[in-house]
Design a protein around this motif. Structure first.
Motif, PDB file in Angstrom:
ATOM      1  N   GLU A 190      20.574 -22.320  27.811  1.00 62.40           N
ATOM      2  CA  GLU A 190      19.708 -21.201  28.148  1.00 62.40           C
ATOM      3  C   GLU A 190      18.809 -21.423  29.357  1.00 62.40           C
ATOM      4  O   GLU A 190      18.246 -20.458  29.866  1.00 62.40           O
ATOM      5  N   GLY A 191      18.662 -22.633  29.809  1.00 60.63           N
ATOM      6  CA  GLY A 191      17.735 -22.910  30.903  1.00 60.63           C
ATOM      7  C   GLY A 191      17.957 -22.031  32.118  1.00 60.63           C
ATOM      8  O   GLY A 191      17.013 -21.508  32.709  1.00 60.63           O
ATOM      9  N   ASP A 192      19.217 -21.851  32.494  1.00 55.03           N
ATOM     10  CA  ASP A 192      19.546 -20.997  33.640  1.00 55.03           C
ATOM     11  C   ASP A 192      20.197 -19.685  33.188  1.00 55.03           C
ATOM     12  O   ASP A 192      20.791 -18.973  33.983  1.00 55.03           O
ATOM     13  N   LYS A 193      20.099 -19.413  31.890  1.00 56.17           N
ATOM     14  CA  LYS A 193      20.625 -18.180  31.284  1.00 56.17           C
ATOM     15  C   LYS A 193      22.138 -18.069  31.427  1.00 56.17           C
ATOM     16  O   LYS A 193      22.696 -16.969  31.463  1.00 56.17           O
ATOM     17  N   GLN A 194      22.828 -19.207  31.475  1.00 60.16           N
ATOM     18  CA  GLN A 194      24.289 -19.218  31.536  1.00 60.16           C
ATOM     19  C   GLN A 194      24.853 -18.646  30.242  1.00 60.16           C
ATOM     20  O   GLN A 194      25.844 -17.950  30.239  1.00 60.16           O
ATOM     21  N   ALA A 215      28.306 -16.243  30.087  1.00 61.12           N
ATOM     22  CA  ALA A 215      28.874 -15.758  31.343  1.00 61.12           C
ATOM     23  C   ALA A 215      30.162 -16.502  31.679  1.00 61.12           C
ATOM     24  O   ALA A 215      31.000 -15.982  32.419  1.00 61.12           O
ATOM     25  N   ASN A 216      30.328 -17.722  31.133  1.00 65.10           N
ATOM     26  CA  ASN A 216      31.485 -18.537  31.479  1.00 65.10           C
ATOM     27  C   ASN A 216      31.780 -19.472  30.310  1.00 65.10           C
ATOM     28  O   ASN A 216      31.059 -20.453  30.106  1.00 65.10           O
ATOM     29  N   ALA A 217      32.818 -19.169  29.538  1.00 63.91           N
ATOM     30  CA  ALA A 217      33.123 -19.941  28.335  1.00 63.91           C
ATOM     31  C   ALA A 217      33.470 -21.393  28.655  1.00 63.91           C
ATOM     32  O   ALA A 217      33.088 -22.301  27.912  1.00 63.91           O
ATOM     33  N   ARG A 218      34.190 -21.633  29.722  1.00 63.85           N
ATOM     34  CA  ARG A 218      34.567 -23.004  30.084  1.00 63.85           C
ATOM     35  C   ARG A 218      33.325 -23.835  30.392  1.00 63.85           C
ATOM     36  O   ARG A 218      33.156 -24.942  29.897  1.00 63.85           O
ATOM     37  N   LYS A 231      31.846 -14.119  23.508  1.00 62.39           N
ATOM     38  CA  LYS A 231      31.038 -14.602  22.382  1.00 62.39           C
ATOM     39  C   LYS A 231      31.545 -15.983  21.993  1.00 62.39           C
ATOM     40  O   LYS A 231      32.748 -16.218  21.908  1.00 62.39           O
ATOM     41  N   ILE A 232      30.604 -16.880  21.785  1.00 64.30           N
ATOM     42  CA  ILE A 232      30.917 -18.200  21.250  1.00 64.30           C
ATOM     43  C   ILE A 232      30.248 -18.288  19.893  1.00 64.30           C
ATOM     44  O   ILE A 232      29.046 -18.028  19.774  1.00 64.30           O
ATOM     45  N   GLU A 233      31.018 -18.617  18.884  1.00 63.60           N
ATOM     46  CA  GLU A 233      30.441 -18.810  17.557  1.00 63.60           C
ATOM     47  C   GLU A 233      30.648 -20.260  17.158  1.00 63.60           C
ATOM     48  O   GLU A 233      31.753 -20.782  17.189  1.00 63.60           O
ATOM     49  N   ILE A 234      29.553 -20.887  16.790  1.00 64.94           N
ATOM     50  CA  ILE A 234      29.581 -22.265  16.304  1.00 64.94           C
ATOM     51  C   ILE A 234      29.266 -22.207  14.817  1.00 64.94           C
ATOM     52  O   ILE A 234      28.253 -21.643  14.408  1.00 64.94           O
ATOM     53  N   SER A 235      30.156 -22.774  14.017  1.00 66.85           N
ATOM     54  CA  SER A 235      29.997 -22.764  12.564  1.00 66.85           C
ATOM     55  C   SER A 235      29.869 -24.192  12.059  1.00 66.85           C
ATOM     56  O   SER A 235      30.558 -25.096  12.526  1.00 66.85           O
ATOM     57  N   TRP A 236      28.992 -24.364  11.103  1.00 68.78           N
ATOM     58  CA  TRP A 236      28.730 -25.682  10.505  1.00 68.78           C
ATOM     59  C   TRP A 236      28.844 -25.512   9.003  1.00 68.78           C
ATOM     60  O   TRP A 236      28.058 -24.777   8.395  1.00 68.78           O
ATOM     61  N   LEU A 237      29.787 -26.181   8.371  1.00 73.47           N
ATOM     62  CA  LEU A 237      29.895 -26.190   6.915  1.00 73.47           C
ATOM     63  C   LEU A 237      28.997 -27.300   6.392  1.00 73.47           C
ATOM     64  O   LEU A 237      29.044 -28.424   6.890  1.00 73.47           O
ATOM     65  N   TYR A 238      28.164 -26.998   5.405  1.00 73.18           N
ATOM     66  CA  TYR A 238      27.224 -27.987   4.902  1.00 73.18           C
ATOM     67  C   TYR A 238      27.259 -28.066   3.382  1.00 73.18           C
ATOM     68  O   TYR A 238      27.693 -27.140   2.702  1.00 73.18           O
ATOM     69  N   ASP A 239      26.792 -29.202   2.893  1.00 71.50           N
ATOM     70  CA  ASP A 239      26.588 -29.364   1.452  1.00 71.50           C
ATOM     71  C   ASP A 239      25.305 -28.629   1.104  1.00 71.50           C
ATOM     72  O   ASP A 239      24.288 -28.784   1.778  1.00 71.50           O
ATOM     73  N   THR A 240      25.345 -27.847   0.060  1.00 74.32           N
ATOM     74  CA  THR A 240      24.191 -27.016  -0.258  1.00 74.32           C
ATOM     75  C   THR A 240      23.205 -27.726  -1.159  1.00 74.32           C
ATOM     76  O   THR A 240      23.561 -28.589  -1.955  1.00 74.32           O
ATOM     77  N   ASP A 241      21.955 -27.327  -1.000  1.00 69.25           N
ATOM     78  CA  ASP A 241      20.917 -27.636  -1.968  1.00 69.25           C
ATOM     79  C   ASP A 241      21.201 -26.631  -3.085  1.00 69.25           C
ATOM     80  O   ASP A 241      21.005 -25.429  -2.912  1.00 69.25           O
ATOM     81  N   GLU A 242      21.713 -27.108  -4.198  1.00 69.34           N
ATOM     82  CA  GLU A 242      22.278 -26.217  -5.215  1.00 69.34           C
ATOM     83  C   GLU A 242      21.339 -25.111  -5.680  1.00 69.34           C
ATOM     84  O   GLU A 242      21.783 -24.025  -5.997  1.00 69.34           O
TER      85      GLU A 242
END
Length: 149
Positions: free
Chosen positions: A80-84, A104-107, A44-55
């Motif tokens: 996703e093109g080759d479902k990697q 399928a391959n984290a690297r 699993k790869i998780e990408i997190s983005w911290l953002y300034d909120t619309d209050e």
């Protein structure tokens, strides 16, 4: 890579709130059981983005939301093109957006992410990988929102 598998763009969305009533938007991909059952996507790869909120809504500002959409589209094109790798869930709220991918391959996925990032200014993201061959995190995520794989 997994040419026999069909990756549908079929998503379920849900709105929720945390204990303080702050809204959270989620979506997760359905009909991916064949991908899970192959055993070919153990990381699993998780990408997190911290953002300034619309209050008012605790969601990203319109300008930042547009950059996030472009970033997501670039990653989908790169991974996703080759479902990697496949994007399986997205959560937005409380000043954070998270994309969950299984690969399928984290690297190789990291190399592709790095190439996609070249088209952007520096982004406030963190990328974490975790071995999750049984997709426990995915199943926990959708269980929290009443879904099924």
């Amino acid at each position: 890579m997994n040419d026999d598998l069909i990756l549908e763009d079929n998503w379920t969305g849900a709105e929720g709130a945390n204990a303080n009533g702050i809204p959270v938007m989620v979506r997760y991909r359905q009909n991916i059981r064949e991908f899970i059952d192959t055993g070919s996507y153990p990381t699993k790869i998780e990408i997190s983005w911290l953002y300034d909120t619309d209050e008012a809504a605790e969601m990203p500002t319109p300008g930042e939301a547009t950059v996030m959409e472009n970033f997501e589209a670039a990653l989908i094109a790169a991974l996703e093109g080759d479902k990697q790798s496949i994007l399986v869930a997205v959560m937005t709220g409380q000043g954070e957006k998270h994309w969950q991918w299984y690969t399928a391959n984290a690297r190789m996925a990291q190399e592709r992410i790095d190439m996609a990032l070249l088209d952007f200014e520096t982004l406030p993201i963190n990328i974490n990988t975790k071995e999750d061959p049984n997709w426990n995190d995915y199943f926990d995520f959708i269980a929290d929102f009443g879904g099924a794989a």
